[in-house]
Structure formats: structure tokens, C-alpha cells
Design an enzyme around this catalytic site. Sequence first.
Site, PDB file in Angstrom:
ATOM      1  N   SER A 173      -6.144  12.440   1.285  1.00 58.18           N
ATOM      2  CA  SER A 173      -7.269  11.675   0.727  1.00 58.18           C
ATOM      3  C   SER A 173      -8.382  12.598   0.262  1.00 58.18           C
ATOM      4  O   SER A 173      -8.944  12.443  -0.830  1.00 58.18           O
ATOM      5  CB  SER A 173      -7.865  10.739   1.789  1.00 58.18           C
ATOM      6  OG  SER A 173      -7.171   9.550   1.897  1.00 58.18           O
TER       7      SER A 173
ATOM      8  N   HIS B 220     -14.294   5.875   5.295  1.00 58.81           N
ATOM      9  CA  HIS B 220     -13.387   6.637   4.436  1.00 58.81           C
ATOM     10  C   HIS B 220     -13.857   6.642   2.976  1.00 58.81           C
ATOM     11  O   HIS B 220     -13.908   7.693   2.330  1.00 58.81           O
ATOM     12  CB  HIS B 220     -11.979   6.039   4.550  1.00 58.81           C
ATOM     13  CG  HIS B 220     -10.905   6.820   3.851  1.00 58.81           C
ATOM     14  ND1 HIS B 220     -10.576   6.617   2.524  1.00 58.81           N
ATOM     15  CD2 HIS B 220     -10.079   7.794   4.292  1.00 58.81           C
ATOM     16  CE1 HIS B 220      -9.588   7.426   2.196  1.00 58.81           C
ATOM     17  NE2 HIS B 220      -9.261   8.158   3.249  1.00 58.81           N
TER      18      HIS B 220
ATOM     19  N   ALA C 141       1.401   7.662  -5.499  1.00 64.37           N
ATOM     20  CA  ALA C 141       1.425   9.055  -5.975  1.00 64.37           C
ATOM     21  C   ALA C 141       2.788   9.428  -6.559  1.00 64.37           C
ATOM     22  O   ALA C 141       2.882  10.284  -7.439  1.00 64.37           O
ATOM     23  CB  ALA C 141       1.059  10.005  -4.835  1.00 64.37           C
TER      24      ALA C 141
ATOM     25  N   ASP D  15     -11.102   1.759  -2.357  1.00 64.81           N
ATOM     26  CA  ASP D  15     -11.132   2.277  -0.983  1.00 64.81           C
ATOM     27  C   ASP D  15     -11.788   1.248  -0.069  1.00 64.81           C
ATOM     28  O   ASP D  15     -11.659   0.042  -0.306  1.00 64.81           O
ATOM     29  CB  ASP D  15     -11.891   3.618  -0.976  1.00 64.81           C
ATOM     30  CG  ASP D  15     -11.326   4.601   0.035  1.00 64.81           C
ATOM     31  OD1 ASP D  15     -11.505   4.364   1.243  1.00 64.81           O
ATOM     32  OD2 ASP D  15     -10.702   5.595  -0.370  1.00 64.81           O
TER      33      ASP D  15
ATOM     34  N   ASN E 109       0.284  12.015   4.490  1.00 66.41           N
ATOM     35  CA  ASN E 109       0.020  12.986   5.556  1.00 66.41           C
ATOM     36  C   ASN E 109       1.174  13.115   6.545  1.00 66.41           C
ATOM     37  O   ASN E 109       0.960  13.287   7.740  1.00 66.41           O
ATOM     38  CB  ASN E 109      -1.247  12.572   6.327  1.00 66.41           C
ATOM     39  CG  ASN E 109      -2.475  12.510   5.453  1.00 66.41           C
ATOM     40  OD1 ASN E 109      -2.500  13.067   4.361  1.00 66.41           O
ATOM     41  ND2 ASN E 109      -3.499  11.823   5.922  1.00 66.41           N
TER      42      ASN E 109
ATOM     43  N   TYR F  86       4.674   7.707  -8.450  1.00 66.11           N
ATOM     44  CA  TYR F  86       4.845   7.259  -9.838  1.00 66.11           C
ATOM     45  C   TYR F  86       4.431   8.375 -10.797  1.00 66.11           C
ATOM     46  O   TYR F  86       3.382   9.002 -10.611  1.00 66.11           O
ATOM     47  CB  TYR F  86       4.020   6.000 -10.116  1.00 66.11           C
ATOM     48  CG  TYR F  86       4.451   4.785  -9.339  1.00 66.11           C
ATOM     49  CD1 TYR F  86       5.792   4.422  -9.244  1.00 66.11           C
ATOM     50  CD2 TYR F  86       3.517   3.991  -8.686  1.00 66.11           C
ATOM     51  CE1 TYR F  86       6.184   3.299  -8.521  1.00 66.11           C
ATOM     52  CE2 TYR F  86       3.890   2.866  -7.961  1.00 66.11           C
ATOM     53  CZ  TYR F  86       5.233   2.532  -7.881  1.00 66.11           C
ATOM     54  OH  TYR F  86       5.619   1.423  -7.171  1.00 66.11           O
TER      55      TYR F  86
END
Length: 321
Positions: free
Chosen positions: A262, A108, A210, A75, A199, A212
Site C-alpha cells: 500500500s 490507512h 494489480a 480507501d 503482502n 490486471y
Amino acid sequence: MPLIEAFSLPMLKKPLSNFLPGSIWSEEDSLLHVHGMVFKSTAREKGIPWGVQEIKAPQAWSLTTGHRIKVGVIDTGVDFSHPDLRYSLARGINLLNRAALPHDDNGHGTHIAGTIAAANQLRGMIGVAPRSIIYPVKAFDNNGSAFVSDIVLGIEWCVRNRVDVINMSFGMKTRSKSLLNAVNNAYNAGIIIIASSGNDGKRKSIDYPARYPQTIAVGATNRLRRVAPFSNRGHYIDIYAPGDKILSSWLRGKYNEMSGTSMATSHVSGAIALLLAHRPGLSPGEIKSILKRSMLPLRGTKTPRVTGELDVLRMLQAVDR
């Protein structure tokens, strides 16, 4: 309401093989963005945030607190001085500046780390797995953008350092062979990879990584236990978790409310840490199966058996049966 994930700089793209010596892939070094939206700053938060309560993590703490489970968070870094994270952090790595600690200059990553492992019961907030250890991997800049090449290096670092879980609260629209290869290597090493779906409010598509099958793809719910309007959804989603107006740790010891897949992803990463501390040695495939058979049907869905929300108690009961 600034959208972190929508912000990108005109960064130079080069063939990925230029960044990764010996790489067999020849593709552009694409940008990824974090999946979080900033809402408002809050001076102080005490106790257990609503999302942690919603997934029933506190009821599991008599059985497991995620003790010593290593969670790699790729991140924007982390605020090492935050009082709620002081005892939950390993040194990690800064891929943008190898000589420096992975300090967070965006917020974040600190928010993600707090939901997973904040541990300041008396004066601050508590995360899902308060005795797990965050291994921060700074691959994203202060705008929440990162190159695929740095994500790949981050995954490889996590594999070498034998983390148990990797939290990937970011995504991109296009497929990357080098990213898939890195995800495959981590999966084959027994690492559970949790990735946010995006989003965009889409029903038939989610972001990579994601998408995969080696990852656990996460969508977001709100306080009504319905899919949040911004969340991608559909058959690619493996599990949903709270992601709407989530309060967690922020820069300079503060707190911030954010929404996004997230935030949902960090709840799932914390839950997996609880599960692995309770039952070590579970494979990524076994954990995905446990999640899918223990999730709580969502409100307002016509296919309750296909998809559902994370429930830590049901998850632990499923593995104990």
C-alpha cells in the site's frame, strides 16, 4: 503488530448484479482488504520522509510539484482536519454513507494521502507531489474491508469526475469480471491506475486488481533498496517503491509508521502526478513504458533489467528525451 489486511468481518455476500443495476455479471460481491500493516504511532514528523527522499522526488520539485493533478484515492477516507492535508483535499465521496464526507475511521487512507500529497513544509511532512489534489473515495470500513461493488462504484465516480490517477492500495486473491470491467473503463478514459501487489511474500502471484495488465502493479522495497520480505514479487510487478516502515499522516492530526505494498503504491501515485503535471496528456500505456525504462535496478536481484525501483529524476529525464 495488528495486520489490517488480514482482518475481515463475516459480511453477507450477494450476487453482484443485485448491487449494480443493469450489470451483465453474475458473481458474488467479494471482499477486498487494504495492503497495510500498522507498526507504531509517532507524535510528530517534520520534513521529508525517507521514501520520498529515496525516489528523488525533492530533486524534481524545481520542475514539477504535481500542481492540480487529481489523484483519486479509493480507501478508508481521509482525516480532513489533518494540518498536513488541509490544502491538498477535494470533497470526494463517501460510498458507505452518501450524506457524509469521506471521513477516515481507520487511518490507512490518511496515510496514503499523506505520502502522495502532504504539504506542510514548516511544521509537518511533505509528500511526493505536494501540490496535487487528493479526491478521497471512502469504500472501505473501519476494519479496512470493502465490497467489490463499492470499489466499482468508486472507480465509476473517479471516471465521471475526471481524475488523472487512481490509487488502489488494496487487493483480493480472486478474479472479478465487474472489477475488471470498471478498470477497463477507467483505462480507456485515460486514467492511470496504480495498484498494490499484496503482502504475502509470493514470487509467482500477486493480488487483483494489480494483476490486471491495465494497472501499474507495485511491489515494496526497504531502505537497503531490496525487495521487502512481505512484498509479492516476480514478473507481474511493474515497479517497486519504498514500502517498509513508512511514516505518514494519521488520524487526529497524528503520524504513524506503516509497512506494506500500500505504502509503495502511494509513492508511485505521487510520482505519476509529478510526471503528468510536467507532461500533460500522457496515456496510461505511455506512462507504464516510461516507468519501466527509467527504473533503477534493485540490489540483490538476478534480473536487474526486468524489474527495478522508482526513480523520479530518471523518469522525468526519460520523458524529456
